[in-house]
Design a protein around this motif. Sequence first.
Motif, mmCIF file in Angstrom:
data_model
loop_
_atom_site.group_PDB
_atom_site.id
_atom_site.type_symbol
_atom_site.label_atom_id
_atom_site.label_comp_id
_atom_site.label_asym_id
_atom_site.label_seq_id
_atom_site.Cartn_x
_atom_site.Cartn_y
_atom_site.Cartn_z
ATOM 1 N N GLY A 101 0.824 -1.208 0.000
ATOM 2 C CA GLY A 101 0.000 0.000 0.000
ATOM 3 C C GLY A 101 0.850 1.245 0.000
ATOM 4 O O GLY A 101 0.545 2.228 -0.697
ATOM 5 N N ALA A 102 1.928 1.255 0.792
ATOM 6 C CA ALA A 102 2.785 2.436 0.840
ATOM 7 C C ALA A 102 3.461 2.689 -0.499
ATOM 8 O O ALA A 102 3.585 3.851 -0.939
ATOM 9 N N LEU B 48 -9.858 -5.362 -3.294
ATOM 10 C CA LEU B 48 -9.697 -4.015 -3.816
ATOM 11 C C LEU B 48 -9.952 -2.975 -2.721
ATOM 12 O O LEU B 48 -9.241 -1.976 -2.626
ATOM 13 N N PHE B 49 -10.992 -3.193 -1.915
ATOM 14 C CA PHE B 49 -11.275 -2.263 -0.820
ATOM 15 C C PHE B 49 -10.155 -2.287 0.224
ATOM 16 O O PHE B 49 -9.783 -1.245 0.779
ATOM 17 N N MET C 222 -5.332 0.383 2.277
ATOM 18 C CA MET C 222 -3.906 0.359 2.603
ATOM 19 C C MET C 222 -3.174 1.519 1.939
ATOM 20 O O MET C 222 -2.247 2.105 2.519
ATOM 21 N N ILE C 223 -3.586 1.848 0.725
ATOM 22 C CA ILE C 223 -2.938 2.959 0.027
ATOM 23 C C ILE C 223 -3.221 4.272 0.749
ATOM 24 O O ILE C 223 -2.302 5.065 1.019
ATOM 25 N N THR D 63 -12.474 0.227 3.824
ATOM 26 C CA THR D 63 -11.483 1.180 3.331
ATOM 27 C C THR D 63 -11.327 2.349 4.295
ATOM 28 O O THR D 63 -10.208 2.765 4.623
ATOM 29 N N ILE D 64 -12.468 2.866 4.762
ATOM 30 C CA ILE D 64 -12.417 3.997 5.700
ATOM 31 C C ILE D 64 -11.753 3.562 7.006
ATOM 32 O O ILE D 64 -10.967 4.312 7.600
ATOM 33 N N GLY D 65 -12.068 2.342 7.457
ATOM 34 C CA GLY D 65 -11.465 1.862 8.683
ATOM 35 C C GLY D 65 -9.962 1.723 8.574
ATOM 36 O O GLY D 65 -9.223 2.113 9.494
#
Length: 1208
Positions: A191-192, A228-229, A234-235, A269-271
């Motif tokens: 993700g980074a 994907l979520f 992570m991104i 994703t928000i979490g």
Amino acid sequence: MSKDNRLSSFSPSKWKTSARKPSEPSRKDFIRGEGMVKPTSILLKKSHSNQATLVPQNHKIFMEEAYNTAICFKLLRDLGSSDISRVKMVTKKLNNMAKAEQNMVLETINDYFVDNLEELEDIYQDAASNVLLAMCKHSWNLVFSKLEEDFLTGIFPHRSLLYVMGIISTNDKLLTPAQRDHWQEQLIQIGARSVQFLTVDGWAKSLMLAVTKPDRTYLEQNTEKTFLFIYYGMILRAANNSSMIRKHLRSLLDTSHQSLQQREGIALTIGLTAARHLDDAWAVLDQFGRTGPLKRTLNNFNIKEEEDPKWRWASSTILLSYGQMAAKAKENILPWVDNISSRMVFYFRSSYWDDTLKQSFLEATLLLVGSISRNEGAHSYEFTQVPELIDSLLVLMKKEPQDTLCTKTRQQVMCAISGLCKLRPMLDSKRKSKILYTCFQSVFKLPLIEALEKHTCLLADPPDIQKLYMDTMSALDDLLQSLITENPKPEELHYLLGHMYNWLISEKVHERQRAVRSCMVLLKYLAQKACLDTTEEFGRIGHLLGTLGMLCQDPDKEIQQLVLEAINYLYQVLLYQKGLETSVLFRNLEHNEETQSLSKQGPIPMPEIPVNPTTHIIKEFAKNLSLSQMKDLIWTVMDGLRSNLDFQTETAGDMLIVILEDFGPRVEKVADISRTLYCHFISIEAVNIKKKILKAITLISRYHTQDLVNSFLEYSLPLDRETINLWRAMGAERLTAPKVLHELLIKLQERPTPGQVKGATEIKIYLDSLAAMNTLYEIQYSREYKEAVQNWYPQLLLGLLTQLHYLFELSMAELPKKSELVEDAETITSPQRTSLNSVKSLLYTSGHWKDFAQLELQEAWNLFTKFETYHQGVTLIARAMVQNSCSQVKGLLYQTISNMEAKPERDKKVASLFFTEFLNSPVMLEELPKQAILSHLHQGLTDLNPAIRVMSLQGLKNVIFDSEKGNLLRAQLPAFLEGFYSENEQVVIRVMSTVADVLYCLGQQGAGHQCQEIAFNLRNFFDDERDNVRASAISLFGDLVISMEGKDPYTMKPQVHQSLIPLLVHLKDKCPAVITKCKFAFYRCAVFLNWKLRHTLFCTLAWEKGLTARHFLWTSLMENGEGEFPVHLSQALKYLHSPHRNLKLSAALFIGYTICYYPDAIFQKSSEVDLTLFYSTLEELKQDPEQTFRDFATRHSIFLEGASKQMF
């Protein structure tokens, strides 16, 4: 090419031209074996890969080939389904088709892939993905390196690559724990390193398109999209640009919220983003909730179906997002808990209610609770919004249908509440009460498991009801254990179980069973954990023990088993509280699978269960219960007496009896207990329970007689049947009955001063005295008090007579109106009447009927209706006892002496009257020396009351102190006899009265030989025309007979015999006074002659009337005086000439009875002179002016003639 268009683009490459052989399977076989359905129309197109020319065939064969080809193509399409069972079924059908039409199947497969090259490529990719997944377990590092390399190329990953990543992320069995941790770290790195791609328009658009694109290929969640979520989160988690993060999150929230996977994915994703950017995630969610379409849907509870579904469940997405934020932020979430909780409650209450919102709120709450629970620092925070969150959870619980159990909602709610209960600040009692009430109501009221299964039998995928039910019950157990763990005090345990008591006494078996089971599990937890606070006494253990003990005899065997086990664990808790070595109650408890699964620890070994375990339970517990705990137990058991469950009331009665047998002396607040038992007794209809209550009262009265007497006196004015039964129960034991009488006598003698019965205290004392009098009156008829009444006869008689004297004093002091004493004045009968009736019943029921008979026939009771004649009545009672040689004279003598010395004035009066009369009894000199008697009399002379001084003077004149007085009195009798013949009626009456007084004064010495002369002279006045003279003569004759009883019988006996017919005839006298005197004299004659059935004779004289009574009296006379028959007959014939019709008729009846029943006696025992007189009298009657007597003479003359012929 999409799969939706494949059917229309399909074209076979070759059609078979040869006819089918007879041995080949027909189309009907395919349809029957494979379930194929013939379509109504098929659109065909020539395939590009087929170079053969279609050979002309028969039209029918052509259509069959086309139909089978289309079916095969449809099956190939269905292989792409995610439903494993359907894929297996399709594969089996294709295999069966290939066996029959191999060429057709192969050609169709070839054409399918030629026309769908993209799908063939996807299949290759999927195959490669499956190979990678298979290699994960053996070459994890190599596989991950390959995946990381493909992800970081700058080109948006292929679907198959996402598929692999999704499977690895969601399948926990694929990796070891160590590999899983490494995988999480690698995802963070990926993700980074992928943050840079967000700035690439093509890559970012592909990501958003893939995330938001609806996927209709899979019926279940798409693992590719799930990853994907995760990848997106992570991104954003790794990104450092706050504006960019907020922009992407808002873009994500602006997409459709219709799909469940989409809502969960957005929240995930928000979490993940919130793990590093909690402020940004909070701000985006807050802004999204305050603006845009979501704001319009809040507080709108009438959303129509046609409205845009895109925003309908946006609130659910936000709720899930808050939950994921809490889960992913970990320890950083603690300061945000109240804010998150507040927003969750707001969206839950403000959004349109449906199952989606309910489930989202529940999942979010569980995530929040789980995150807090995993943080060790949670106890340093105080979460003020927890109560609001709990209230919302309880709303979920309440909205669950009460007749079904299809979801895990109940157990999830209770699981969430269990976690919230552990947070600070502790929940208040009101909130906990609400929790317990709602959970018990929702769980215990569920129908039976069989009924629950019937409700789900028509569902496409019915849940395992047995498992779901057990998990729900376990969740309830965990909730109770959480509550007691947070506050492990005895008071808290009672508070928790107190909400269960109503369910423990439910009329429905399955509800009781569930409640008992939950109670047992909680007690087992405490017994095995030994965590209950020992610094405080378990004050309400008696209540719990009583409630459980009353279920020991439940008709349901499983409840019995659970209850005994619960009581055993309660016993362990008690011993632990007392600091004693643990012991056991029962050994042979059977454990079913359900109860064994409640705890991983094995059951405690127990002693064998007795046939009636309640007795054993009470005895064992009582050894270690304090006084207050025993009180609690007693009150609980007494409350159980009014239960609606028959078995419970029966068991409560048994328990109460066992408690009182062992604990009776230590019982306190007996007054309250007795009042409660009284209320239960009068309200309960079951006979068995009433008997148990009466037995309990018997046991209490053994040690607390005074308290019971004081209590039940409140209900004894007036006395009803139920209250009488209570008094009987108090005296059921031989040693207790005297104590009851003693206490009643004390209350009877506690009398306020006449003229001062005004204040509440004085009125209460007065009413208690009346109640004691009523009670004494009623219990005299009870067999339980028969012996005690005999032993306490002197005290009772004097006490009741003194009470009557007191009531006269009150009436003269103008006692306040009854309406001022009690609300219902009409319920109070005349106190004087009750007191007098008590005296009557005492004499009659205690075996002293002779005394009663004498007083009744003398109409002595009328003397007690006025205070002026009260003393005469008391004198006659004492005199009757002396004259009938009553066995109680001795006891009364000593009691009168006691009353004369220390009692109030009215008691001294009554006692002095008795003492003076007893001077005529031989018992007096037998028990006391003359000097002692004189001492008591001289003491009376010094009394301030003139009446007592007069009585003492009269006593001193008694002949026992000077025998010469007797001779002097007897010497005066001849002169008195001359006075009988005075022409002045008053002189005659006074002379006869004086002779009566002389006979009384002579007492034991009697009149001697002069009695015969007195009797002879008195009989001459039986038929005197003057009513008062007649009455006086008959009365004096009765006194004379009494005075001669026990002396020379032969002197007086002839006179007595000769008086019987006159007395019998005058029972029909016109003067009532004469009739009364005749009854008394006739009875005394019967006693003197020692007749049989004297008690029956008394009853007949006193109360019987009519021919029946006359016949009995005639029978008694004939049977007891056969030797005097001629005298009786001649006397009766004499009265046939009486000028008084009533006397004449009475004599006629006597003669008529004799003729009818004893005709032989007339001829055998009568002389010729008597017979001649008899016949002549009958002949004279035939000429009587009255037809009645003429008919009498005629009929009986004929009867005698017939009787004489038979005899001679």
